[in-house]
Design an enzyme around this catalytic site. Sequence first.
Site, PDB file in Angstrom:
ATOM      1  N   LYS A   1     -10.062  -0.888 -16.244  1.00  0.00           N
ATOM      2  CA  LYS A   1     -10.190  -2.334 -16.097  1.00  0.00           C
ATOM      3  C   LYS A   1     -11.633  -2.745 -15.779  1.00  0.00           C
ATOM      4  O   LYS A   1     -12.072  -3.839 -16.164  1.00  0.00           O
ATOM      5  CB  LYS A   1      -9.238  -2.827 -15.006  1.00  0.00           C
ATOM      6  CG  LYS A   1      -7.767  -2.789 -15.412  1.00  0.00           C
ATOM      7  CD  LYS A   1      -7.494  -3.590 -16.676  1.00  0.00           C
ATOM      8  CE  LYS A   1      -6.021  -3.807 -16.929  1.00  0.00           C
ATOM      9  NZ  LYS A   1      -5.772  -4.518 -18.215  1.00  0.00           N
TER      10      LYS A   1
ATOM     11  N   TYR B   1      -6.569   3.446 -13.894  1.00  0.00           N
ATOM     12  CA  TYR B   1      -6.393   2.028 -14.220  1.00  0.00           C
ATOM     13  C   TYR B   1      -7.617   1.215 -13.781  1.00  0.00           C
ATOM     14  O   TYR B   1      -8.121   0.362 -14.529  1.00  0.00           O
ATOM     15  CB  TYR B   1      -5.130   1.529 -13.525  1.00  0.00           C
ATOM     16  CG  TYR B   1      -4.812   0.071 -13.687  1.00  0.00           C
ATOM     17  CD1 TYR B   1      -4.327  -0.429 -14.889  1.00  0.00           C
ATOM     18  CD2 TYR B   1      -4.969  -0.806 -12.612  1.00  0.00           C
ATOM     19  CE1 TYR B   1      -4.006  -1.771 -15.028  1.00  0.00           C
ATOM     20  CE2 TYR B   1      -4.645  -2.149 -12.740  1.00  0.00           C
ATOM     21  CZ  TYR B   1      -4.167  -2.633 -13.946  1.00  0.00           C
ATOM     22  OH  TYR B   1      -3.849  -3.956 -14.069  1.00  0.00           O
TER      23      TYR B   1
END
Length: 303
Positions: free
Chosen positions: A174, A170
């Site tokens: 991001k 993640y």
Amino acid sequence: MGLAEGRVVIVTGAGRGLGRAHALAFAAQGARVVVNDLGVGLDGLPGPDSPAARVVAEIEAAGGEAVAHGGDIATGEGAASLVECALGAFGRLDTLVNNAGFLRDRMLVNLDEDDWDAVVRVHLKGHFLPLKHAAVYWRAEAKAGRPVAARVVNTSSGAGLLGSVGQGNYSAAKAGILALTLVAAAEMGRYGVQVNAIAPAARTRMTERTFAGAMAAPGGGGFDAMAPENVSPLVVWLGSAASEGVTGRVFEAEGGRITVMEGWRPGPTAERSARWTPSEAGETAAKLLARAQPPGAVYGSGQ
């Protein structure tokens, strides 16, 4: 007249959480909204229903206009159909809010390749493809001599800015979204397109455990500091014509706080006209580090 009056806005992952809050906020400000949601669970696997239609119903009940789109925006076909949905329903596209995503958290030693690929796919590829297809439309409009005042709002995270323990997939995705935002802003400005990113903190399905106890802001007053609706006003402004001249920027948004993030900038530097030896390089690096600002703590590291 609302801030987004007359604009056509796409919001991906808009069936719940932040995306739903954004879609409702844009509609309340006069936008016509394409509500995209694949209807999957928190881990990206198929869910029992399609929440996009429920959000459309909420918007229509409040007197707004919206349509649902249930395609997979991390595929070329799904992303193309998303833009076509906006054009078919409303005849134009002005704003794209990339928000869709899910989590598969693991420590790195336990992180499977499939979990890496799935999270990077939905977050990073799921930003790139809608952005690409929207940009193709806006470039064609600009080249045809039609005025373009387009806006893109990408969704990063504090994990992308600082990293987050147990979220290597993640965090990497991001962080990639931040770089994609900078490139898109530089490339698309000539066509009338502004591209910015937010790093929100709010209580959603992805963060409900983290923020379960964070209900009220300091000082009380009943303000729910972690409500996703707190982030949406900034997103609406960035997605409106009122944000003219703002592009290539990253904002943190949480509760009643908005912060402009300033990103990587050169810090202490040493330079010479000859190659360093390893020992010299190490000694110099140590001196530079002593003058440098300490890095922010990685989320969950206990620092």
